[in-house]
Design a protein around this motif. Structure first.
Motif, PDB file in Angstrom:
ATOM      1  N   GLU A 182     -14.476  -6.957  -3.660  1.00 55.49           N
ATOM      2  CA  GLU A 182     -13.032  -6.993  -3.871  1.00 55.49           C
ATOM      3  C   GLU A 182     -12.639  -7.209  -5.329  1.00 55.49           C
ATOM      4  O   GLU A 182     -11.452  -7.156  -5.649  1.00 55.49           O
ATOM      5  N   ARG A 207     -10.833  -4.212  -6.731  1.00 60.57           N
ATOM      6  CA  ARG A 207      -9.664  -3.767  -5.973  1.00 60.57           C
ATOM      7  C   ARG A 207      -8.467  -4.628  -6.361  1.00 60.57           C
ATOM      8  O   ARG A 207      -8.525  -5.844  -6.346  1.00 60.57           O
ATOM      9  N   THR A 208      -7.356  -4.003  -6.698  1.00 59.73           N
ATOM     10  CA  THR A 208      -6.141  -4.713  -7.072  1.00 59.73           C
ATOM     11  C   THR A 208      -5.360  -5.088  -5.818  1.00 59.73           C
ATOM     12  O   THR A 208      -5.121  -4.240  -4.956  1.00 59.73           O
ATOM     13  N   PRO A 209      -4.975  -6.361  -5.692  1.00 66.16           N
ATOM     14  CA  PRO A 209      -4.187  -6.770  -4.519  1.00 66.16           C
ATOM     15  C   PRO A 209      -2.820  -6.086  -4.526  1.00 66.16           C
ATOM     16  O   PRO A 209      -2.166  -5.976  -5.563  1.00 66.16           O
ATOM     17  N   LYS A 210      -2.388  -5.655  -3.330  1.00 66.25           N
ATOM     18  CA  LYS A 210      -1.102  -4.949  -3.208  1.00 66.25           C
ATOM     19  C   LYS A 210       0.055  -5.917  -2.990  1.00 66.25           C
ATOM     20  O   LYS A 210       1.159  -5.659  -3.435  1.00 66.25           O
ATOM     21  N   THR A 211      -0.212  -7.009  -2.292  1.00 66.13           N
ATOM     22  CA  THR A 211       0.869  -7.963  -1.990  1.00 66.13           C
ATOM     23  C   THR A 211       0.530  -9.317  -2.582  1.00 66.13           C
ATOM     24  O   THR A 211      -0.591  -9.570  -3.034  1.00 66.13           O
ATOM     25  N   GLU A 263      -2.223 -11.111  -0.459  1.00 62.43           N
ATOM     26  CA  GLU A 263      -3.579 -10.662  -0.799  1.00 62.43           C
ATOM     27  C   GLU A 263      -4.043 -11.273  -2.116  1.00 62.43           C
ATOM     28  O   GLU A 263      -5.209 -11.658  -2.252  1.00 62.43           O
TER      29      GLU A 263
END
Length: 96
Positions: A74, A77-81, A84
């Motif tokens: 992870e 991966r950029t958190p969307k919310t 997250e």
């Protein structure tokens, strides 16, 4: 400094004079040099293979195979919310 340069020049002249004057010596030295080079390259190949197979065996026997690490998967991966992002921060810093 001057003596070192002069000594080096005389050494090179006296060490290479015999090979320069005699045809048989030159060919014998060349074959010997090729043989030494081939022997050295064979040693390099052999040691590379020993290291390669040694590391393969080490990986099979001693590396932990518990599965993929979730945090490492992870990281890119950029958190969307916001939730997250908070969950990622807590997991990354082991605050749970």
């Amino acid at each position: 400094m001057k003596n070192k340069i002069v000594n080096t020049i005389f050494t090179l002249i006296f060490l290479t004079a015999n090979a320069g004057l005699c045809e048989q010596t030159r060919s014998a030295v060349m074959q010997n040099a090729i043989f030494k080079f081939a022997l050295a390259m064979g040693g390099v190949v052999l040691s590379s293979l020993v290291i390669f197979f040694g590391l393969k065996i080490y990986k099979k026997l001693f590396v932990d195979k518990t599965g993929p690490n979730i945090i490492k998967d992870e990281i890119l991966r950029t958190p969307k919310t916001t939730e997250e992002a908070i969950r990622f921060f807590i997991n990354k810093n082991r605050l749970n």
